[in-house]
Write a protein that holds these residues in place. Sequence first.
Motif, PDB file in Angstrom:
ATOM      1  N   ALA A  94       0.819  -1.214   0.000  1.00 50.35           N
ATOM      2  CA  ALA A  94       0.000   0.000   0.000  1.00 50.35           C
ATOM      3  C   ALA A  94       0.855   1.268   0.000  1.00 50.35           C
ATOM      4  O   ALA A  94       0.431   2.308   0.488  1.00 50.35           O
ATOM      5  N   ALA A  95       2.058   1.181  -0.533  1.00 48.78           N
ATOM      6  CA  ALA A  95       2.935   2.359  -0.676  1.00 48.78           C
ATOM      7  C   ALA A  95       2.784   2.853  -2.117  1.00 48.78           C
ATOM      8  O   ALA A  95       3.701   2.772  -2.931  1.00 48.78           O
ATOM      9  N   PHE A  96       1.580   3.354  -2.419  1.00 48.00           N
ATOM     10  CA  PHE A  96       1.239   3.729  -3.794  1.00 48.00           C
ATOM     11  C   PHE A  96       2.152   4.807  -4.360  1.00 48.00           C
ATOM     12  O   PHE A  96       2.521   4.763  -5.528  1.00 48.00           O
ATOM     13  N   ASP A  97       2.527   5.778  -3.535  1.00 41.65           N
ATOM     14  CA  ASP A  97       3.368   6.865  -4.033  1.00 41.65           C
ATOM     15  C   ASP A  97       4.720   6.334  -4.511  1.00 41.65           C
ATOM     16  O   ASP A  97       5.226   6.753  -5.562  1.00 41.65           O
ATOM     17  N   LEU A  98       5.306   5.402  -3.778  1.00 46.37           N
ATOM     18  CA  LEU A  98       6.593   4.818  -4.177  1.00 46.37           C
ATOM     19  C   LEU A  98       6.422   3.936  -5.418  1.00 46.37           C
ATOM     20  O   LEU A  98       7.263   3.936  -6.314  1.00 46.37           O
ATOM     21  N   GLY A  99       5.329   3.205  -5.457  1.00 48.61           N
ATOM     22  CA  GLY A  99       5.047   2.371  -6.625  1.00 48.61           C
ATOM     23  C   GLY A  99       4.857   3.213  -7.876  1.00 48.61           C
ATOM     24  O   GLY A  99       5.327   2.864  -8.959  1.00 48.61           O
ATOM     25  N   LEU A 100       4.175   4.341  -7.716  1.00 46.79           N
ATOM     26  CA  LEU A 100       3.943   5.234  -8.851  1.00 46.79           C
ATOM     27  C   LEU A 100       5.268   5.783  -9.382  1.00 46.79           C
ATOM     28  O   LEU A 100       5.487   5.838 -10.600  1.00 46.79           O
ATOM     29  N   LYS A 101       6.169   6.152  -8.470  1.00 48.10           N
ATOM     30  CA  LYS A 101       7.489   6.644  -8.902  1.00 48.10           C
ATOM     31  C   LYS A 101       8.225   5.584  -9.710  1.00 48.10           C
ATOM     32  O   LYS A 101       8.828   5.879 -10.741  1.00 48.10           O
ATOM     33  N   ASP A 102       8.170   4.341  -9.246  1.00 50.60           N
ATOM     34  CA  ASP A 102       8.833   3.261  -9.980  1.00 50.60           C
ATOM     35  C   ASP A 102       8.182   3.049 -11.344  1.00 50.60           C
ATOM     36  O   ASP A 102       8.870   2.801 -12.334  1.00 50.60           O
ATOM     37  N   CYS A 103       6.867   3.145 -11.408  1.00 49.00           N
ATOM     38  CA  CYS A 103       6.179   2.995 -12.697  1.00 49.00           C
ATOM     39  C   CYS A 103       6.587   4.106 -13.661  1.00 49.00           C
ATOM     40  O   CYS A 103       6.768   3.857 -14.861  1.00 49.00           O
ATOM     41  N   GLU A 104       6.732   5.308 -13.145  1.00 58.92           N
ATOM     42  CA  GLU A 104       7.128   6.417 -14.010  1.00 58.92           C
ATOM     43  C   GLU A 104       8.540   6.199 -14.561  1.00 58.92           C
ATOM     44  O   GLU A 104       8.794   6.452 -15.740  1.00 58.92           O
ATOM     45  N   VAL A 105       9.449   5.702 -13.722  1.00 60.29           N
ATOM     46  CA  VAL A 105      10.803   5.398 -14.197  1.00 60.29           C
ATOM     47  C   VAL A 105      10.733   4.280 -15.234  1.00 60.29           C
ATOM     48  O   VAL A 105      11.354   4.358 -16.299  1.00 60.29           O
ATOM     49  N   CYS A 106       9.957   3.250 -14.941  1.00 63.06           N
ATOM     50  CA  CYS A 106       9.804   2.115 -15.841  1.00 63.06           C
ATOM     51  C   CYS A 106       9.314   2.576 -17.212  1.00 63.06           C
ATOM     52  O   CYS A 106       9.894   2.209 -18.243  1.00 63.06           O
TER      53      CYS A 106
END
Length: 165
Positions: free
Chosen positions: A33-45
Motif C-alpha cells: 500500500a505504498a502507492f506513491d513509491l510504486g507510482l514513482k517506480d512505474c514512471e521510471v519504468c
Amino acid sequence: MITLKKHYTEAIKRNPDDPKLYSNRAACYTKLAAFDLGLKDCEVCCKLDPKFIKGWIRKGKILQGMQQHAKALTAYQKALELDPSNAEAVDGYRACSTQLNSNPEEVRKRAMADPDVQAILRDPAMRCILDQMQQDPHALQDHLKNPEIAAKIQKLLESGLIAIH
C-alpha cells in the motif's frame, strides 16, 4: 513482500536501466500500500521503456488505487495503444471510464478545481477550438497536429470535462 522489495532494490542498483525491475518493485510497493513509491517506480519504468505495456498497466492500477481515475485512464490508454486487445488494459480503462462518468457534477467540480484546467478554459483561442470541435468532430485531427493544443486537449480529457467518441 518486504524481502522481495529489498531484492528488487538491490537489482536496480546493479542494473538501473532495466524497466522490468522497476515494474516488479512497483508491484511490491502496491502490495504494501505504498502507492506513491510504486507510482514513482512505474514512471521510471515507463520512461526507460515506453513500449513496456506492463509498466503502463501497473501505473494505471496504482493510480486507480489512489482514486486518480482520470490519470489512470491515460495510463491505460497508453497500454491500449501498445496492445488494443490486452484484457487488463481494457478492464482498467472500462473501470476508470465508468468511475469518471458516474457523477458528472463531481467530475466538473474536480476539474474546475485544477488551475491548469481553469487556464485552458479561460483561453479564448481554446474556447474557439472547443466550439469548433463540437460543430465539426473532424476538426480535432487538425488541432491535434499542434503539440501545444494537443497537450491542452489531453489535459481536458484527463480531467473528464471532455470526451472524444
